[in-house]
Design a protein around this motif. Structure first.
Motif, short mmCIF file in Angstrom:
data_model
loop_
_atom_site.label_atom_id
_atom_site.label_comp_id
_atom_site.label_asym_id
_atom_site.label_seq_id
_atom_site.Cartn_x
_atom_site.Cartn_y
_atom_site.Cartn_z
N UNK A 200 0.86 -1.19 0.00
CA UNK A 200 0.00 0.00 0.00
C UNK A 200 0.89 1.24 0.00
N UNK A 201 0.84 1.98 -1.08
CA UNK A 201 1.74 3.12 -1.25
C UNK A 201 1.18 4.33 -0.50
N UNK A 202 1.30 4.30 0.81
CA UNK A 202 0.71 5.36 1.63
C UNK A 202 1.47 5.53 2.94
N UNK A 203 1.52 6.76 3.39
CA UNK A 203 2.02 7.11 4.73
C UNK A 203 0.92 7.93 5.39
N UNK A 204 0.61 7.63 6.62
CA UNK A 204 -0.41 8.40 7.31
C UNK A 204 0.02 8.72 8.73
N UNK A 205 -0.50 9.82 9.24
CA UNK A 205 -0.29 10.18 10.64
C UNK A 205 -1.34 9.49 11.49
N UNK A 206 -0.91 8.87 12.58
CA UNK A 206 -1.85 8.25 13.50
C UNK A 206 -2.51 9.37 14.30
N UNK A 207 -3.83 9.46 14.29
CA UNK A 207 -4.50 10.61 14.91
C UNK A 207 -4.25 10.72 16.41
N UNK A 208 -4.31 11.93 16.90
CA UNK A 208 -4.19 12.17 18.34
C UNK A 208 -5.29 11.41 19.08
N UNK A 209 -4.90 10.80 20.18
CA UNK A 209 -5.85 10.05 20.99
C UNK A 209 -6.03 8.61 20.56
N UNK A 210 -5.31 8.18 19.53
CA UNK A 210 -5.41 6.81 19.04
C UNK A 210 -4.10 6.07 19.30
N UNK A 254 3.25 7.13 22.20
CA UNK A 254 2.08 7.75 21.58
C UNK A 254 1.37 8.69 22.55
N UNK A 255 1.21 8.28 23.81
CA UNK A 255 0.60 9.15 24.81
C UNK A 255 1.43 10.41 25.00
N UNK A 256 2.75 10.26 25.02
CA UNK A 256 3.63 11.40 25.25
C UNK A 256 3.65 12.32 24.01
N UNK A 257 3.69 11.74 22.82
CA UNK A 257 3.65 12.56 21.60
C UNK A 257 2.34 13.36 21.54
N UNK A 258 1.24 12.72 21.89
CA UNK A 258 -0.05 13.43 21.89
C UNK A 258 -0.01 14.60 22.87
N UNK A 259 0.58 14.37 24.03
CA UNK A 259 0.62 15.41 25.07
C UNK A 259 1.53 16.57 24.66
N UNK A 260 2.66 16.25 24.03
CA UNK A 260 3.65 17.27 23.69
C UNK A 260 3.44 17.87 22.30
N UNK A 261 2.42 17.41 21.57
CA UNK A 261 2.16 17.95 20.25
C UNK A 261 3.12 17.47 19.19
N UNK A 262 3.46 16.18 19.22
CA UNK A 262 4.35 15.58 18.23
C UNK A 262 3.59 14.55 17.41
N UNK A 263 4.16 14.16 16.26
CA UNK A 263 3.47 13.26 15.37
C UNK A 263 4.12 11.90 15.24
N UNK A 264 3.30 10.89 14.92
CA UNK A 264 3.75 9.52 14.66
C UNK A 264 3.17 9.09 13.32
N UNK A 265 4.04 8.64 12.41
CA UNK A 265 3.60 8.20 11.09
C UNK A 265 3.73 6.69 10.95
N UNK A 266 2.85 6.09 10.14
CA UNK A 266 2.94 4.66 9.85
C UNK A 266 2.61 4.45 8.38
N UNK A 267 3.09 3.33 7.84
CA UNK A 267 2.89 3.01 6.42
C UNK A 267 4.23 2.69 5.78
N UNK A 268 4.53 3.35 4.65
CA UNK A 268 5.86 3.20 4.05
C UNK A 268 6.92 3.62 5.06
N UNK A 269 8.09 2.94 5.03
CA UNK A 269 8.57 1.97 4.04
C UNK A 269 8.26 0.52 4.44
N UNK A 270 8.24 -0.32 3.43
CA UNK A 270 8.15 -1.76 3.65
C UNK A 270 9.54 -2.39 3.68
N UNK A 271 9.67 -3.43 4.50
CA UNK A 271 10.81 -4.36 4.40
C UNK A 271 10.23 -5.73 4.08
N UNK A 272 11.08 -6.66 3.69
CA UNK A 272 10.66 -8.05 3.46
C UNK A 272 11.02 -8.85 4.69
#
Length: 319
Positions: A200-210, A254-272
């Protein structure tokens, strides 16, 4: 079926991104022959190898790599009475590498992770994509339905607030896996032959609170932004629960990033991911954790950190 990429003939990158600002951390109990495949993409960088298990065993590292190697004797010597906080006989020992690194960024990868191919058959430079993820902002406060709006060929969709389009700094880039998915033992037992062939050719930010299940085998992060919380929970020899070390770190960051206003991304890149671990061994390690996570996750979902917690260290101590 999917196969790993063939990187023979691909030249070593002459202009690697962040060469002097990034360390690659690898936990292992075996020779690192898999690095031959990764040579075009990883050879320019400094490696920190954390050898788990028998410290007298000699680990072979392919010629041409710049690395430092630490075994259990080194961990005991450096940390003294605090060495027990580093897991033994578990890949969570990798967080010792996070500690001794002096660089701003970390990429960590397991020794059974090979170079993946994209749908066009091109070898995927996982580290380069992680760096791109970390250097671009995240959008945790409002979901963009075209995923990462900062990628080439994408943008913010109609209705996205202009006041939020600057985004926030990205602290963590969480990559995925072709071939062997990162399943728990019950799922492995029910679907022993299942393989992930979807790219899946996508990168997304995991929403705050998730919250999300963070896998440590293909992961990059900014030590300056979130390093003190990237502690992989104590697992392995003498511990009642296994295979939840990276999950623990993921819930905390994730809890700390949400509190401090930082982001977490998931998706690309893939490894085998080349090798499925034994589901019966995994079940023995996991079964207490399967019950434990149902109790502990609601804590992370509902915890509120105080306004006084303005650093990662303060947030972690509060947690």
């Amino acid at each position: 079926m999917v196969d790993p990429a063939n990187t023979v003939g691909i030249p070593v990158n002459p202009t690697p991104l962040l060469k002097d600002e990034l360390d690659i951390v690898i936990p292992t109990i075996r020779n690192l022959d898999f690095l031959e495949m990764w040579r075009p993409f990883l050879q320019p960088y400094h490696l920190i190898i954390v050898q788990d298990g028998d410290p007298t065993k000699k680990i072979h590292v392919p010629e041409g790599y710049d690395y430092e190697l630490y075994n259990r004797n080194d961990i005991n010597r450096i940390l003294g009475p605090k060495a027990s906080c580093i897991s033994f006989k578990d890949s969570a020992c990798r967080c010792f590498g996070y500690m001794v690194s002096k660089k701003k960024y970390i990429f960590t990868i397991d020794d059974d992770c090979f170079v993946a191919k994209d749908p066009a058959g091109k070898a995927v430079n996982a580290l380069e994509q992680h760096i791109k993820n970390l250097l671009c902002p995240s959008t945790p406060l409002f979901f963009n339905t075209l995923y990462d709006p900062y990628r080439e060929g994408a943008d913010f969709v109609r209705g996205y607030p202009f006041s939020l389009r600057e985004g926030v700094s990205t602290a963590v880039s969480h990559g995925l896996w072709l071939n062997i998915p990162d399943y728990d033992a019950p799922t492995q037992l029910v679907k022993p032959k299942e393989r992930n062939t979807r790219y899946v050719d996508a990168v997304m930010t995991i929403p705050k609170g998730t919250l999300f299940p963070m896998c440590g085998m293909n992961l990059a992060f900014d030590r300056d932004l979130i390093g003190p919380a990237m502690y992989f929970g104590l697992m392995g020899d003498g511990q009642p629960i296994g295979r939840y070390d990276d999950m623990w770190a993921g819930w905390c960051i994730k809890v700390i990033c949400d509190h401090l206003g930082l982001g977490v991304k998931t998706g690309l890149p893939y490894i085998y991911h080349s090798k499925a671990s034994n589901p019966f061994v995994n079940l023995k390690k996991e079964y207490k954790g399967i019950f434990w996570q149902e109790d502990i996750i609601p804590f992370f979902q509902n915890v509120k950190l105080s306004k006084e917690a303005t650093t990662v260290q303060q947030c972690y101590i509060e947690l």
